[in-house]
Write a protein that holds these residues in place. Structure first.
Motif, mmCIF file in Angstrom:
data_model
loop_
_atom_site.group_PDB
_atom_site.id
_atom_site.type_symbol
_atom_site.label_atom_id
_atom_site.label_comp_id
_atom_site.label_asym_id
_atom_site.label_seq_id
_atom_site.Cartn_x
_atom_site.Cartn_y
_atom_site.Cartn_z
ATOM 1 N N LYS A 1 0.813 -1.216 0.000
ATOM 2 C CA LYS A 1 0.000 0.000 0.000
ATOM 3 C C LYS A 1 0.848 1.268 0.000
ATOM 4 N N LEU A 2 2.135 1.116 0.308
ATOM 5 C CA LEU A 2 3.004 2.291 0.478
ATOM 6 C C LEU A 2 3.935 2.534 -0.705
ATOM 7 N N VAL A 3 4.360 1.460 -1.387
ATOM 8 C CA VAL A 3 5.344 1.586 -2.469
ATOM 9 C C VAL A 3 4.948 0.678 -3.635
ATOM 10 N N GLY A 4 5.588 0.902 -4.772
ATOM 11 C CA GLY A 4 5.321 0.091 -5.951
ATOM 12 C C GLY A 4 6.337 -0.999 -6.189
ATOM 13 N N ASN A 5 7.325 -1.129 -5.301
ATOM 14 C CA ASN A 5 8.421 -2.082 -5.503
ATOM 15 C C ASN A 5 7.948 -3.528 -5.602
ATOM 16 N N PRO A 6 8.722 -4.369 -6.295
ATOM 17 C CA PRO A 6 8.452 -5.809 -6.247
ATOM 18 C C PRO A 6 8.594 -6.318 -4.815
ATOM 19 N N LEU A 7 7.685 -7.209 -4.423
ATOM 20 C CA LEU A 7 7.591 -7.669 -3.042
ATOM 21 C C LEU A 7 7.660 -9.187 -2.978
ATOM 22 N N VAL A 8 8.298 -9.699 -1.917
ATOM 23 C CA VAL A 8 8.510 -11.134 -1.754
ATOM 24 C C VAL A 8 8.186 -11.551 -0.321
ATOM 25 N N VAL A 9 7.385 -12.610 -0.176
ATOM 26 C CA VAL A 9 7.079 -13.181 1.130
ATOM 27 C C VAL A 9 8.060 -14.314 1.415
ATOM 28 N N LEU A 10 8.788 -14.196 2.509
ATOM 29 C CA LEU A 10 9.719 -15.238 2.925
ATOM 30 C C LEU A 10 8.970 -16.327 3.681
#
Length: 390
Positions: free
Chosen positions: A248-257
């Motif tokens: 909700k805060l940034v557009g970066n690619p995100l990964v769940v560990l």
């Protein structure tokens, strides 16, 4: 899980589409091609900006080049780039008392700094409950940034890496802001885009202390213009709610560990969510993760389970299932030393001796993973070359 606002969903869908282009190339059939042929075709698709610019499989320098230098130091980060790492995990983010983000594997710093040698900080030693575990030592949230800067990093596992102790005391603790500046400097000097892969550590624990991580991460990324979907910063966390917050805060690619199958993310424990990692890696769980993230970072044991003796068994369906959900996989962590390898890949019994780690890399690459974390980027790159050209 919290629901996403419509604009967040649209942004997430766009990021997933970008990711799909990165790993699928012109045709979705590539996901069905494990092994060297699939890797070669997926690598051919790696062109352009954003995630599409990363080679597949991607070699990620775990805490820098921590096989050769004390982890989460500029010495370690710099060497990872020198060795050729495609991405540098710089760094694990924890806060100081005065709200700065610094790079340490854990908030407890007794094992990674010389704090015990500083008599002026002897009274800071304490016992806290960190994600349900009583932990004794010194904690970053009890120090100002100025105080932390008087400390120096040391090797975390000297029994396995005695040569790294040569560098004890050489480097200070980096801040995340310093890392972002370093990233830009190295990108200019090297003439290629340097990528980083920071992690929010124990976000629920810190939020309860009034030191929320995600807002601080987002603020710095915005300050340096690195909060977009094509920014060379991948964000990761073991707590799904932290990734949802970042979405909700940034557009970066995100990964769940993802840790062991029977473990529960600490935010689930706090929220009374009974699900375990085993639930998250079902097709249903992976589809949910794909609604707010672009990838998963599973422990390597979720990709190739081990038997009671610690040796490889048959690979799981996780790679296939995650790809079917549109997620990339960056498992962790491959290390060169014997104790970190399956028994059949060890050479001798010395705790600091290298085993047949090239064979271990080969086994993981053959599953069709998109990248891997390693303490030894140079070894990983050699194994990758063998695999892609094999």
């Amino acid at each position: 899980m919290g629901t996403q606002e419509s604009d967040d969903q649209a942004r997430g869908t766009g990021r997933r589409a970008l990711l799909g282009a990165a790993v699928l190339g012109a045709g979705g059939a590539i996901f069905g091609l494990p092994g060297a042929a699939g890797a070669a075709q997926r690598e051919a698709a790696g062109h352009g900006g954003g995630l599409k610019s990363l080679p597949v499989p991607t070699i990620i320098g775990h805490r820098g080049a921590s096989g050769y230098r004390p982890e989460h130091t500029f010495g370690s980060y710099q060497l990872a780039l020198d060795l050729g790492a495609h991405v540098v995990e710089a760094g694990d983010l924890v806060p100081t008392k005065d709200g700065h983000l610094v790079c340490r594997h854990e908030p407890e710093i007794g094992g990674t700094t010389d704090v015990a040698d500083h008599p002026e900080f002897a009274d800071r030693r304490t016992t806290k409950t960190l994600d349900g575990v009583p932990t004794t030592g010194w904690f970053t949230e009890d120090f100002t940034l100025a105080e932390l800067k008087t400390l120096r990093a040391v090797e975390r596992i000297p029994a396995n890496r005695p040569h790294n102790t040569l560098y004890n005391g050489r480097w200070e603790i980096p801040t995340f802001e310093e890392v972002l500046k370093w990233q830009d400097e190295q990108t200019r000097k090297r003439g290629r885009q340097v990528w980083i892969y920071p992690e929010t550590k124990h976000p629920t624990y810190f939020r309860k202390l009034g030191l929320g991580l995600e807002e601080r991460v987002a603020k710095l990324l915005r300050k340096y213009g690195k909060d977009k979907k094509d920014s060379p910063v991948i964000l990761q966390s073991f707590e799904p709610s932290s990734i949802q917050r970042l979405n909700k805060l940034v557009g970066n690619p995100l990964v769940v560990l993802l840790s062991g199958a029977n473990s529960r993310p600490w935010d689930f424990v706090e929220a009374g969510d009974p699900r375990t990692v085993a639930d998250l890696i079902t097709p249903k769980g992976l589809k949910e993760i794909a609604s707010y993230a672009q990838g998963i970072g599973p422990t390597v044991d979720l990709v190739i389970p081990k038997d009671a003796d610690g040796n490889f068994t048959t690979p799981s369906t996780l790679v296939r299932d995650a790809h079917a959900a549109g997620l990339i996989l960056h498992p962790y962590t491959v290390r060169n030393e014997n104790p970190f390898l399956p028994p059949k890949f060890r050479k001798g019994t010395a705790a600091d001796a290298y085993g047949d780690v090239l064979g271990v890399f080969k086994a993981y690459f053959a599953t069709g993973i998109d990248g891997i974390f390693t303490d030894n980027a140079d070894t990983g790159l050699l194994a990758r070359e063998d695999f892609v050209n094999g």
